[in-house]
Design an enzyme around this catalytic site. Structure first.
Site, mmCIF file in Angstrom:
data_model
loop_
_atom_site.group_PDB
_atom_site.id
_atom_site.type_symbol
_atom_site.label_atom_id
_atom_site.label_comp_id
_atom_site.label_asym_id
_atom_site.label_seq_id
_atom_site.Cartn_x
_atom_site.Cartn_y
_atom_site.Cartn_z
ATOM 1 N N CYS A 249 0.823 -1.210 0.000
ATOM 2 C CA CYS A 249 0.000 0.000 0.000
ATOM 3 C C CYS A 249 0.865 1.272 0.000
ATOM 4 C CB CYS A 249 -0.986 -0.032 1.158
ATOM 5 S SG CYS A 249 -2.389 1.092 0.947
ATOM 6 N N HIS A 334 -3.770 -5.235 -0.073
ATOM 7 C CA HIS A 334 -3.404 -5.786 1.234
ATOM 8 C C HIS A 334 -3.446 -7.312 1.212
ATOM 9 C CE1 HIS A 334 -3.291 -2.113 3.759
ATOM 10 N NE2 HIS A 334 -4.059 -1.649 2.786
ATOM 11 N N GLU A 336 -2.438 -9.263 3.446
ATOM 12 C CA GLU A 336 -2.779 -9.773 4.793
ATOM 13 C C GLU A 336 -4.279 -9.724 5.051
ATOM 14 O OE1 GLU A 336 -3.120 -5.486 5.451
ATOM 15 O OE2 GLU A 336 -1.792 -6.749 4.266
#
Length: 366
Positions: A249, A334, A336
């Site tokens: 990001c 993202h 994660e």
């Protein structure tokens, strides 16, 4: 029930019901499209300075629990929903969304037409707004003038980055994680892989980072305009070619700027858990979690040592790059998740493999 106003800088006024803190609050209004994951959204540091609108109509129905936080202190300025669940039902629920926002001094508003608000943001871009009590003393014209005269925030990262370094020990690869406003999901993924992590502030120098002899460097997510993070750009510029890196990001944007690329502000950003991204190397498409208001200009990559690796299928913007010479890759989305799909979680494994490969080369040369 107390009434509350959401006043936009274009003069639009929404009247709804207050919840959370009773204070007034000003920020940039944005929207996110996730059906679930409001707890992670509230606690995501990338939302610093923003009044967050949820497009899904019913929010709060599973309450707030101890496990799903992405930071200790939420950084949002306000919360906007169509309907607030007053009586959540979930075995993990510790308290209601209303009670949590009250405890964190964050105001919310429910009962407004969030579809209309979203259409305004989509057509005009992210707008400044104020959440305030609906009483006779409110002068809408004065508030609109105040909003229009308020300059944009430029110190996002320094507000959410830690003031000092701290360890998250493991017995695997040694990773320095530069925290620009990190979601803890990133740290959790590194810990799952037994990485020995040192989390450092955004303005840590390259010299200090390299003194820890890391096997790799993680560049975290964070809020705001990457061009405002001059110290971070300079640090990353001095790290390129020294050690493997993985950026997510804002970390992706800072690395790209440090490599000579340029960024621009998106009209209304990418926020939500259903953004399709295509990997140009494999042809694979992942559904991804995203939260960003800026992007890297693809045309500007032509004069750099970076190659485009991923694109957003919705609008064709840059979603990932890789250095042509050094072991560095970054993505705009993202992997994660937290919240969102975990299609791209394998990128953390690629980072581990990249560090192991580079370590093996070092042993061969030795």
């Amino acid at each position: 029930m107390k009434k509350r106003l959401l006043i936009l800088e274009d003069g639009t006024v929404f009247t709804g019901i207050a919840f959370g803190s009773e204070r007034a609050s000003q920020g940039e209004v944005v929207f996110t499209t996730g059906m679930t994951g409001y707890q992670e959204t509230i606690s995501d540091p990338s939302f610093y300075g923003q009044i967050v609108t949820l497009t899904y109509p019913l929010i709060g129905n599973y309450g707030i629990n101890r496990d799903d936080f992405e930071s200790i202190t939420p950084a949002i300025r306000g919360f906007v929903v169509r309907e607030l669940a007053k009586t959540p039902s979930n075995f993990r629920c510790d308290l209601t969304l209303d009670a949590y926002l009250t405890s964190k001094d964050i105001p919310g508003i429910e009962g407004i037409d969030t579809r209309k608000l979203t259409r305004i943001i989509r057509s005009k871009g992210s707008v400044k707004a104020i959440l305030t009590a609906a009483d006779e003393e409110v002068n809408v014209d004065e508030i609109v003038a105040q909003l229009q005269a308020t300059p944009a925030i430029t110190h996002h990262v320094q507000e959410v980055s830690p003031k000092a370094a701290y360890p998250s020990p493991g017995r695997g690869k040694r990773v320095v994680l530069i925290d620009y406003g990190m979601k803890h999901g990133i740290l959790r993924e590194l810990n799952k892989r037994d990485c020995d992590v040192l989390v450092v502030p955004y303005n840590t120098s390259a010299e200090d980072i390299l003194a820890w002899h890391p096997d790799g460097i993680m560049l975290s997510n964070g809020p705001g305009n990457p061009e405002d993070v001059a110290e971070g750009i300079e640090t990353v510029r001095n790290l390129i070619g020294k050690v493997p890196m993985f950026g997510i990001c804002l970390g992706h944007q800072i690395f790209s700027l440090a490599s000579g690329a340029k960024s621009f502000k998106l009209p209304f950003g990418h926020r939500g858990g259903n953004h399709p991204v295509k990997d140009l190397r494999t042809g694979r498409t992942d559904l991804t979690s995203q939260n960003h208001g800026y992007a890297i200009d693809i045309e500007s990559l032509k004069d750099t040592d970076l190659e485009l690796t991923h694109i957003a299928l919705n609008d064709g913007t840059c979603e990932g790059v890789r250095h042509k010479q050094y072991p560095i890759f970054t993505v705009q989305y993202h992997p994660e998740a937290s919240p969102g799909p975990e299609d791209s979680n394998h990128l953390f494994d690629e980072f581990i493999e990249m560090m192991e490969t580079e370590a093996g080369k070092g042993k061969q040369h030795a």
